[in-house]
Design a protein around this motif. Structure first.
Motif, short mmCIF file in Angstrom:
data_model
loop_
_atom_site.label_atom_id
_atom_site.label_comp_id
_atom_site.label_asym_id
_atom_site.label_seq_id
_atom_site.Cartn_x
_atom_site.Cartn_y
_atom_site.Cartn_z
N SER A 227 -29.19 3.71 11.59
CA SER A 227 -28.04 4.41 9.78
C SER A 227 -29.67 5.65 9.63
N ASP A 249 -27.00 6.06 15.82
CA ASP A 249 -24.90 6.44 15.10
C ASP A 249 -24.54 6.08 14.40
N GLU A 250 -25.22 6.38 13.30
CA GLU A 250 -24.74 6.87 12.13
C GLU A 250 -25.65 8.38 10.99
N ASP A 272 -23.00 9.04 17.18
CA ASP A 272 -21.56 8.32 16.79
C ASP A 272 -20.95 8.78 15.27
N SER A 273 -21.54 8.87 14.48
CA SER A 273 -20.45 9.38 13.50
C SER A 273 -21.98 10.05 12.74
N LYS A 275 -21.52 12.41 8.69
CA LYS A 275 -20.55 12.27 7.82
C LYS A 275 -21.53 13.43 6.68
N LYS A 291 -16.78 14.59 10.37
CA LYS A 291 -16.40 13.56 9.69
C LYS A 291 -16.30 13.98 8.47
N ASP A 292 -15.22 13.82 7.89
CA ASP A 292 -15.47 13.92 5.90
C ASP A 292 -15.95 15.58 5.74
N GLU A 316 -12.46 15.04 14.95
CA GLU A 316 -12.12 14.61 13.88
C GLU A 316 -12.35 15.91 12.55
N GLY A 442 -13.70 8.41 11.50
CA GLY A 442 -14.09 8.27 12.57
C GLY A 442 -14.79 9.25 13.51
N THR A 443 -16.06 9.30 13.89
CA THR A 443 -15.85 10.73 14.70
C THR A 443 -17.51 10.34 16.16
N GLY A 444 -17.82 11.22 17.24
CA GLY A 444 -18.26 10.56 18.31
C GLY A 444 -18.81 12.24 19.13
#
Length: 448
Positions: A227, A249-250, A272-273, A275, A291-292, A316, A442-444
């Protein structure tokens, strides 16, 4: 010199400490005979520090600095001679407003179980520990060390958790970190945090929470992090001076982050994600899946290397009303038309909603899918396909995607939803209804 029972943190000896403990244990009995205590100790005056450093190479407990018995304007505490503290070196348990400011230094301290200043209000101004290499547990010089403006930890390399956040810190002497699990960097006034963030560390968490008023770019050189959160009004570069591979990961960007860039020398980047919070100031994004998204984003770019990405590209994007996905072409700084989007050959998920979308944007993707059918190779079958153009879209037709679905590239058992831009009619309904509003996205993305 008064002594206290160990109350801050129980010491955990590494092999070096254990060796020194055995080697010097006989000296402890001598010190007791001389009425010198090398156990947990309060330093309430420079005289206390003098007694400790002259007699205790190893302290078998905690060392608490203050409160002081003398209200001299600035107390100078010198622990030269102490090499190991098998406990916590930190601020004393109380603070009075009329307590003096103080400095703390030790040119000989190499190891401690923990360092702890600024967890509560502290009047330390200068902390100089140039020979300290590691702590077994935590290194924390936190946000409540309001008056600390100078920190020398030149040789420091290892801590289980590392926290740094004195709000008025202007000078940091430090070379690099080699080993830590959790990192918290809070708002400080130094002009670079590269010695902390440009290291090939494997972290479970790294929160870089500014603002950092004297830093324009944050360089991230971690090898892996579960994170990663960056809160600042600067740019962020993924990939440090010696980083060739990075896995996150995020990744959360907030606080007015102005740009996110990928270092040219990084060979493999896996996030992976991603934001992007509503307060980011990124206008152009040149990387990846998102994402977002928020209305401020105007365009995104995938470079030619994207055609070789592996692992299954997922895109996404929702509610990016300023984003234009009507074509794979855009303009450079001179106004010349250039290709700005290259579809990866291994796409596993497409989810787009409330964006200005055109059919031309998908032409290369559709061609790749049909070519893959003819050659029995190419991208994997998509697990998810949802495209809902915004009302501003005027040229998007679901017919090619219905054909791909019927041909087996968008298999019937996947979540499938497509709306024609002209009529708004549902061309194909998903098996399991999906609501865009309030959905957890979610996105990657994978880059070789």
């Amino acid at each position: 010199m008064a002594t206290i029972a160990p109350v801050l943190h129980s010491a955990t000896f590494d092999s070096d400490l254990q060796f020194q403990y055995r080697q010097d244990h006989w000296m402890q009995n001598v010190r007791y005979a001389l009425a010198v205590d090398c156990d947990s100790t309060w330093i309430k005056s420079p005289a206390d520090a003098e007694t400790l450093r002259q007699n205790c190479k190893i302290v078998y407990g905690h060392v608490a600095i203050g409160p002081f018995t003398d209200n001299v304007t600035v107390q100078h505490i010198n622990l030269d001679g102490v090499e190991v503290i098998a406990g916590t070196l930190g601020a004393g348990p109380t603070r009075n407003n009329d307590q003096p400011y103080y400095t703390l230094s030790s040119s000989t301290l190499r190891k401690a179980d923990a360092i702890e200043f600024g967890v509560r209000d502290s009047k330390i101004r200068n902390l100089t520990l140039p020979s300290l290499t590691s702590v077994n547990d935590r290194f924390e010089v936190g946000r409540y060390a309001y008056d600390l403006n100078y920190l020398d930890i030149t040789s420091f390399e290892s801590a289980y958790t590392f926290t740094l956040g004195p709000p008025n810190l202007t000078t940091l002497h430090h070379t690099r970190l080699r080993n830590t699990t959790d990192m918290d960097l809070l708002s400080i006034k130094i002009d670079s945090i590269d010695s902390l963030t440009d290291n090939q560390l494997n972290l479970s968490r790294a929160w870089i929470n500014g603002p950092f008023p004297n830093i324009n770019n944050i360089l991230i050189g971690f090898k892996s992090v579960e994170s990663l959160r960056v809160y600042d009004n600067s740019s962020v570069t993924l990939g440090g001076s010696s980083t060739t591979e990075m896995s996150i990961d995020e990744l959360v960007l907030t606080g007015g982050v102005t740009d996110i860039k990928r270092s040219s020398q990084i060979d493999s980047l896996n996030v992976d994600s991603l934001k992007l919070r509503s307060d980011v100031s990124i206008i152009h994004l040149e990387l990846l899946s998102i994402k977002d998204m928020r209305p401020i984003m105007k365009d995104i770019t995938l470079p030619p290397k994207a055609m070789n990405w592996t692992g299954g590209f997922e895109i996404e994007i929702y509610y990016a009303t300023a984003l234009n996905l009507t074509s794979i072409y855009g303009s450079d700084d001179q106004g010349n038309q250039i290709q700005t989007w290259y579809w990866p050959r291994n796409v596993s998920s497409i989810q787009l909603g409330e964006i200005n979308i055109g059919s031309d944007f998908f032409d290369p993707f559709i061609a790749q899918q049909k070519e893959a059918l003819n050659n029995q190779s190419g991208p994997s079958v998509l697990t998810t396909f949802r495209v809902l153009p915004s009302r501003n879209s005027t040229n998007f037709d679901c017919t090619p995607f219905i054909e791909l679905k019927n041909m087996g590239r968008l298999a019937s058992n996947i979540s499938f939803e497509c709306y024609n831009a002209t009529s708004g009619a549902v061309s194909a309904q998903i098996t399991n209804p999906f609501t865009f509003i309030g959905a957890l996205l979610g996105t990657g993305f994978w880059m070789p």
